[in-house]
Every structure is written in C-alpha cells, then in structure tokens.
Design an enzyme around this catalytic site. Structure first.
Site, PDB file in Angstrom:
ATOM      1  N   LYS A 181      11.649  -1.334   9.590  1.00 40.45           N
ATOM      2  CA  LYS A 181      10.843  -1.158  10.795  1.00 40.45           C
ATOM      3  C   LYS A 181      11.095  -2.263  11.809  1.00 40.45           C
ATOM      4  CE  LYS A 181       6.713  -0.914   9.585  1.00 40.45           C
ATOM      5  NZ  LYS A 181       5.903  -2.039   9.971  1.00 40.45           N
ATOM      6  N   GLU A 211      -0.526   9.671   8.756  1.00 40.84           N
ATOM      7  CA  GLU A 211       0.699   8.930   9.066  1.00 40.84           C
ATOM      8  C   GLU A 211       0.954   8.962  10.569  1.00 40.84           C
ATOM      9  OE1 GLU A 211       1.961   6.540   7.145  1.00 40.84           O
ATOM     10  OE2 GLU A 211       2.358   8.048   5.603  1.00 40.84           O
ATOM     11  N   HIS A 212       1.340   7.830  11.086  1.00 37.25           N
ATOM     12  CA  HIS A 212       1.653   7.699  12.510  1.00 37.25           C
ATOM     13  C   HIS A 212       0.460   8.088  13.386  1.00 37.25           C
ATOM     14  CE1 HIS A 212       5.883   6.495  12.534  1.00 37.25           C
ATOM     15  NE2 HIS A 212       6.031   7.241  11.457  1.00 37.25           N
ATOM     16  N   ASP A 251      -2.406   5.605  13.197  1.00 32.36           N
ATOM     17  CA  ASP A 251      -3.229   4.392  13.347  1.00 32.36           C
ATOM     18  C   ASP A 251      -3.049   3.760  14.717  1.00 32.36           C
ATOM     19  OD1 ASP A 251      -0.642   3.470  12.734  1.00 32.36           O
ATOM     20  OD2 ASP A 251      -1.332   1.870  11.385  1.00 32.36           O
ATOM     21  N   ASP A 272      -1.906  -1.261   7.708  1.00 28.83           N
ATOM     22  CA  ASP A 272      -1.360  -1.996   6.562  1.00 28.83           C
ATOM     23  C   ASP A 272      -2.158  -3.269   6.296  1.00 28.83           C
ATOM     24  OD1 ASP A 272       0.435   0.017   6.902  1.00 28.83           O
ATOM     25  OD2 ASP A 272       2.056  -1.244   7.636  1.00 28.83           O
ATOM     26  N   SER A 323       4.829  -1.288   2.893  1.00 30.38           N
ATOM     27  CA  SER A 323       4.159  -2.353   3.622  1.00 30.38           C
ATOM     28  C   SER A 323       4.448  -3.765   3.093  1.00 30.38           C
ATOM     29  CB  SER A 323       2.646  -2.083   3.616  1.00 30.38           C
ATOM     30  OG  SER A 323       2.025  -2.935   4.514  1.00 30.38           O
ATOM     31  N   SER A 324       5.695  -3.992   2.695  1.00 28.66           N
ATOM     32  CA  SER A 324       6.040  -5.351   2.249  1.00 28.66           C
ATOM     33  C   SER A 324       5.907  -6.340   3.399  1.00 28.66           C
ATOM     34  CB  SER A 324       7.458  -5.385   1.675  1.00 28.66           C
ATOM     35  OG  SER A 324       8.392  -4.979   2.644  1.00 28.66           O
ATOM     36  N   ARG A 340       0.842  -1.208   0.000  1.00 33.84           N
ATOM     37  CA  ARG A 340       0.000   0.000   0.000  1.00 33.84           C
ATOM     38  C   ARG A 340       0.867   1.245   0.000  1.00 33.84           C
ATOM     39  NH1 ARG A 340       2.650   2.033   3.297  1.00 33.84           N
ATOM     40  NH2 ARG A 340       2.757   1.625   5.516  1.00 33.84           N
ATOM     41  N   GLY A 375       8.664   1.384   3.001  1.00 37.03           N
ATOM     42  CA  GLY A 375       7.500   2.121   3.478  1.00 37.03           C
ATOM     43  C   GLY A 375       6.248   1.798   2.690  1.00 37.03           C
TER      44      GLY A 375
END
Ligand code: GLA
Length: 404
Positions: free
Chosen positions: A219, A36-37, A39, A175, A130-131, A30, A128
């Site tokens: 991350k 951002e930051h 959720d 994500d 979302s893999s 996604r 960034g």
C-alpha cells in the site's frame, strides 16, 4: 528452547552494545471480515484483530534519537530524531512508518525523548493484514510510554490514521482502531467521526481462514496510486450526487445514507454518475449496508447469512471497485468449493489475502483444498505465514518486558 522475549533481549543487546530493553509494546494485525474500502468514506467496518502481531522491545533514551532494528530479513536499521517534519525515506521504506508515528506524536504532544528499539513481527508483510498500521501503533505506544504521556485509546485511534498518512497513502482509520480497541474472542464494528469500537463475540464453531495470494499488496508502494485514486473517486462521486439533492447537501456518506428518502439520492446517483464513479459509489453504499447486516448475522450466529454477505462483498470489490486479482478470485473459488459459506478478499486488495468463513467441521477441508489446489501446483510448501486460521485477539498493549 529460547523464549521469544529472551531472543529479543539477546538481539537487542547485540544491536545496542550490550544494552538491555526494559519495555515491550505489541500491536495485533487484523483481518477485515467485511466493510472494505469504506472507512475513508467515514462508514462503519467490521474487522477482527488476529493472533499475529508486531512487538517492539525498547528502552527510553534521554535525547530525541530513535534507533530501531528489525529482526525481519532485509530491513535496514532506521535512525531519526523525533521532530514534527522528518524527511521521509524513499517510497516503501519501512522507516517511514516509524517516522509517521513519531511526527504525529510530536505534533500532538511535543514528545521529545526517543527510544532504542527492536521490532519483531510474525505478521505477514504487505498481505492485507495491516502489518504497517500495527507497526505504527506499536511504535506510537512505545514512544508515548518512553515520554510518560498518557492518552486514551479513542484519541489515539483518531490521531494515528492522520499520522500514518505521512507515508503518502490516504488510508482510513480501521486498522489503527481495531489494533487499539480489540477485545479477545470478538470481532468489532468500528464507527467513525467519532471513532467507536463495538465488540461482537465470534460464535463458537465459526472459523475464519486466511490465505495469501502470494502477491504482495504494497500500500505504500505500487498499490498506493490505485488506492489513493479510489479515495478521490469516492469523494468526487459523493460531491456530484450531493450537488443534485434538495435541502442541505450531505457532507459525508453517513449524512447521505441517513437521509429519509434513499430513493431520491439513488435516482440522482444513476442520473449524474457513470463509469468508474458510478461503480465506486455503488460499492460504497452497498458495502455500508452489508456491514450492518453482517453484524446482525454474527449476533444471531447465522453463519450462512454472514457468508452470503462476504460473497456479495467480494463480487462488489471485484466488479465495481476493481481491487481483486485473478489469484484472489481463485482462492475465493477454491474456499467456497471446499465448503466455506463465504469468502472475500480482505484489506485493500491488489494482492494480499482472502478470508473465508466456514464451520469448524469444514475447517480442515477448506485448509486442505487451498493447500492442494492453490499452493501445491505453485510449489509453495512453507504455508505457515500463508494459510492459517485466524484467532480473535485482544488489543495492543505496552508494559514491562520482564512481565511479558
Ligand atoms: C487498507 C487501509 C484501511 C482500509 C482498507 C480497505 O487496509 O489501511 O484504512 O481502507 O485498506 O478497506
């Protein structure tokens, strides 16, 4: 020309002594457009699934063993038993995401059968996009399918973020929710507690360009400490502000933001917060407002307004949240200079990508400027995974490999 599915069959056979995979799960990555930051503060976000995805070709096993190969370079094969408390590998080990999915499902459903599986992905890693959550989602769908367990999407959207915290990052639920709930051609507002995904069609002629800063945003690696610190700071800021308010103290940011008299908590925040806590708080509450305004801007196809909100989001992430980098700021500058109406870092930051919004007529100019001004001076020629226009993709799925 070998199709991607045939290529997976061949690699699978080579990895598993001639065995044939029967099923395929796939989960998109996604790009977060705004929100951002927030959720992990329980506040709404506005992401869009993209055309790049993680695919898992698999066949169910009769025992509880999970054996997973990865076609990507540098990945070792991962093997573990599905159990509630698997020993994690070292921090950053990709197998931890597989175990995360496995242990989450065992705890919830007592799944007992494992899989032989082959992962392949065209989603840039640690960018960034979302893999990691796409891997968790695709693995979870494969394990559920192998065990004949049916679970509705919202329940899975709640379960998987918790499961993914196994890797040590105190992430939110954006994500997994967008990967499981996206509708092609749309972006989505995702709300939490309970999780809900509301699709908003992306206006024709809007283009979201993604550009990599060339620095990975691990991350589950070096960025983990900084990410988790942000989650703690947000919680601490809320606690301090809540303690000063009259009546029942709000237990969440949503409760705080829905109080009838915002001036009261704004005043309190300025009185009791200082330094980083005040900055984090300011980002969270301003970003929450931007998400709702951005949804409305997209609904009325107001490109300029959406872009302006993206720019404000980037500024807040840079100045108040401290998650931008020089390279991300430079990409944002170049994209805006070439005619993007808005540009911002996307995902957790600390590296990774930016997303820039422009009109279709400016798309080539924006792509060209990013190539010429950012990548060419760095001698980066292979731009395929680093600079591309996002297409709004649909949700994760699982089914027969033959039909794929
Ligand atoms: C990561 C997390 C998400 C979210 C973003 C920042 O991608 O996985 O849950 O917190 O960072 O918005």
């Amino acid at each position: 020309m070998v199709s991607p599915v045939d290529a997976m069959r061949r690699t699978f056979a080579a990895a598993f002594s001639g065995a044939v995979p029967t099923r395929l799960s796939r989960a998109p990555g996604r790009v977060n457009l705004i929100g951002e930051h927030v959720d992990y503060c329980g506040l709404s976000v506005f992401p869009m699934a993209i055309q790049r995805e993680v695919r898992v070709a698999f066949r169910p096993r009769l025992d509880g063993l999970v054996r997973i190969h990865n076609t990507g370079p540098g990945f070792s094969t991962c093997e573990f038993i599905v159990e509630p408390d698997p020993a994690p590998g070292p921090t950053g080990d990709w197998g931890n995401y597989l175990k995360a999915a496995g242990q989450g499902l065992v705890r919830a459903f007592q799944v007992s059968r494992g899989i032989d599986a082959l992962v392949s992905s065209d989603l840039p890693i640690a960018a960034g996009l979302s893999s990691s959550s796409a891997l968790v989602v695709a693995t979870a769908l494969a394990l559920l399918d192998a065990n004949g367990v049916e679970i509705d999407r919202p329940a899975l959207m709640m379960l998987l973020p918790e499961a993914e915290r196994y890797v040590g990052t105190q992430g939110g639920g954006m994500d997994q929710a967008i990967s499981l709930g996206a509708v092609a051609g749309t972006a989505s507002r995702v709300d939490f507690n309970p999780v809900r995904v509301t699709a908003v069609p992306v206006p024709a002629g809007w283009r979201f360009v993604i550009a990599s800063s060339l620095a990975s945003a691990e991350k589950s690696g070096p960025a983990q400490v900084a990410y988790n610190e942000r989650t703690r700071e947000c919680a601490a800021a809320l606690e301090r502000v809540a303690a000063t308010l009259s009546g029942t103290p709000p237990r969440s940011y949503s409760e705080l933001l829905s109080r009838p008299n915002p001036d009261e908590w704004l005043r309190s925040a300025r009185a009791v917060l200082a330094g980083p806590l005040l900055q984090r708080f300011r980002h969270v509450v301003s970003e929450a407002a931007r998400v709702h305004m951005a949804q409305q801007a997209m609904e009325r196809a107001d490109l300029e307004a959406f872009g302006t909100l993206m720019n404000a989001s980037h500024q807040s992430l840079r100045d108040d949240y401290g998650v931008s980098t020089g390279a991300l700021d430079e990409l944002v500058r170049i994209a805006r200079g070439a005619g993007a109406v808005g540009a911002r870092l996307t995902g957790a930051g600390f590296g990774g990508c930016i997303v820039a919004l422009c009109d279709a007529a400016r798309e080539e100019a924006v792509l060209g400027a990013l190539g010429a001004e950012f990548y060419t001076p760095r001698n980066v020629c292979d731009l395929g995974d680093r600079l591309f226009t996002a297409e709004a993709a649909g949700a994760a799925s699982v089914g027969s490999l033959a039909g794929a």
